[in-house]
Design an enzyme around this catalytic site. Structure first.
Site, PDB file in Angstrom:
ATOM      1  CG  HIS A   1      -1.778  -1.177   1.384  1.00  0.00           C
ATOM      2  ND1 HIS A   1      -3.088  -1.188   0.951  1.00  0.00           N
ATOM      3  CD2 HIS A   1      -1.549  -2.411   1.908  1.00  0.00           C
ATOM      4  CE1 HIS A   1      -3.629  -2.372   1.214  1.00  0.00           C
ATOM      5  NE2 HIS A   1      -2.712  -3.135   1.796  1.00  0.00           N
TER       6      HIS A   1
ATOM      7  CG  HIS B   1      -8.506  -8.756   3.625  1.00  0.00           C
ATOM      8  ND1 HIS B   1      -7.667  -7.777   4.106  1.00  0.00           N
ATOM      9  CD2 HIS B   1      -9.213  -9.190   4.699  1.00  0.00           C
ATOM     10  CE1 HIS B   1      -7.860  -7.634   5.408  1.00  0.00           C
ATOM     11  NE2 HIS B   1      -8.812  -8.480   5.783  1.00  0.00           N
TER      12      HIS B   1
ATOM     13  CG  ASP C   1      -0.929  -5.985   4.340  1.00  0.00           C
ATOM     14  OD1 ASP C   1      -1.263  -5.044   3.597  1.00  0.00           O
ATOM     15  OD2 ASP C   1      -1.648  -6.412   5.259  1.00  0.00           O
TER      16      ASP C   1
END
Length: 425
Positions: A62, A178, A307
């Site tokens: 991200h 997810h 992540d």
């Protein structure tokens, strides 16, 4: 430009050998185990005593761009990635705007061309609105389809049976899921908000508010859909031993991603690190962590993704209900995995398979993920037996913190190259 990397210990294709690599026009032109004269080259890189690994492909980051650039952006986070030997990343869709359309995908691609020092790919987020037309969105614009079976930022929760079925049936690229059961999470969060009148709960309760049963339930659901439609499914950030068992027993087109968060930490570590290790899914028990580590060695884990999710430290204040969830990790995933080698738990070849070969194969990245003739000259030089301790001044992410501060690593990233061009070191 003609470059020679000489005397390197090359790790690729499940082999390790000392060799010399010739790079021309950004590609690996030739690999030789015989000495080559340095006189005919424009640049000579002496890699004596260094490991030459394919550039790491981190398929789960991200980078916060666009919309949340106070946490990090493609410039800062790509530099952090390069410092960790990462040459390619795949960015998740929960930005602002969410990456759920061709327009948003194109915007991210333009931003990456302007700001990133590494290669970037982007996920298309599946939503209730775009599910009926997934197959009409240009698949060359994205690497895979992200499906959230648990709540996320960006409004991409998918929990309706008919919509999910259609996504798994029509997705033209691998689905990365997810997996947390939203119904279970909602009940637990409502109960906690009623019990704790000040609007927060102790941080140690995070693993109880996002428990193993929520992950297991959603993973079972995703596996059933993938097996029904023959979908290529990759379960993101597996955090429990039971999920790993379910995936290992499923079809070959269903695989597991492990993240350093769940390989390093467990719920006992909240007492020491507090919200710094708060992430979704939550870290679980020491027994779950041990099983995930075993899954690295025995092949049940297919890839490593970080992540990577930077937040300001001020956003990490609070407990299980208020502190932001997410850990910055892209700069340190390779040193973490090489620590497992130093501990005798993994081999260099296994690390390269998990972090380079398998990600390239999963997402069809031709000419990346290996040190091979004709492939892109994306590689990292690493010094083994070169201990260093992480301090804040060495952190390149904009957030400038890490739960690993004070940890001493046993391998050091010396330099990182993309297309034969140095981007770190």
């Amino acid at each position: 430009m003609k470059t020679l990397v000489q005397h390197a210990t090359i790790v690729s294709d499940n082999h390790r050998f000392t060799g010399n690599v010739v790079i021309e026009n950004g590609k690996i032109a030739f690999i030789s185990q015989e000495p080559l004269s340095a006189e005919t080259f424009d640049e000579v890189i002496d890699a004596q005593g260094l490991l030459m690994l394919p550039g790491v492909i981190d398929t789960h980051v991200h980078f916060r761009d666009p919309g949340f650039t106070h946490k990090g952006d493609m410039a800062t986070e790509s530099r952090a990635a390069a410092a960790g030997g990462v040459t390619t990343v795949m960015d998740m869709p929960n930005t602002l705007p969410a990456t759920t359309s061709e327009e948003a995908l194109l915007e991210k691609s333009h931003l990456a061309a302007e700001k990133s020092v590494i290669r970037m790919g982007f996920y298309l987020g599946a939503t209730r609105e775009n599910a009926p037309r997934l197959s009409t969105i240009d698949p060359s614009l994205y690497c895979g389809v992200k499906v959230f079976l648990g709540a996320s930022t960006g409004g991409m929760l998918l929990d309706e049976d008919e919509v999910l079925d259609n996504v798994f049936k029509t997705a033209p690229k691998p689905i990365v899921a997810h997996c947390e059961d939203q119904e279970i999470l909602t009940i637990l969060y409502i109960r906690a908000r009623g019990e704790y009148s000040l609007g927060d709960a102790p941080i140690a309760l995070h693993s109880q508010l996002r428990p193993a049963k929520a992950c297991i339930s959603a993973t079972q659901r995703a596996i059933a859909l993938a097996e029904k439609h023959g979908t290529r499914l990759h379960i993101a950030h597996v955090s429990t031993a039971e999920e790993l068992r379910l995936i290992a027993e499923a079809s070959d087109n269903i695989t597991a991603e492990a993240c350093p968060n769940y390989l390093l930490f467990c719920e006992d570590d909240y007492q020491r690190l507090g919200a710094r290790i708060k992430c979704n899914p939550a870290v679980k028990t020491a027994a779950d962590r041990e099983e995930l580590r075993k899954g690295l060695a025995d092949g049940r884990i297919y890839t490593i993704g970080t992540d990577h999710a930077p937040h300001r430290l001020s956003e990490k204040r609070g407990g299980a209900l208020r502190a932001a969830s997410g850990i910055p990790m892209v700069q340190f995933s390779l040193p973490v995995m090489l620590d497992f080698v130093a501990q005798g738990f993994l081999s260099y070849e296994q690390v390269v398979t998990l972090m380079c070969h398998h990600p390239a194969e999963l997402f069809g990245l031709s000419q990346r993920g290996y040190v091979r003739q004709g492939y892109e000259a994306d590689f990292v030089l690493v010094a083994p037996h070169s201990p260093w301790t992480l301090t804040p001044n060495k952190i390149l992410s904009r957030c400038n913190w890490s739960p690993l501060e004070g940890h001493t690593f046993h391998h050091r990233v010396v330099s990182t190259y993309i297309g034969g061009r140095k981007v770190y070191g």
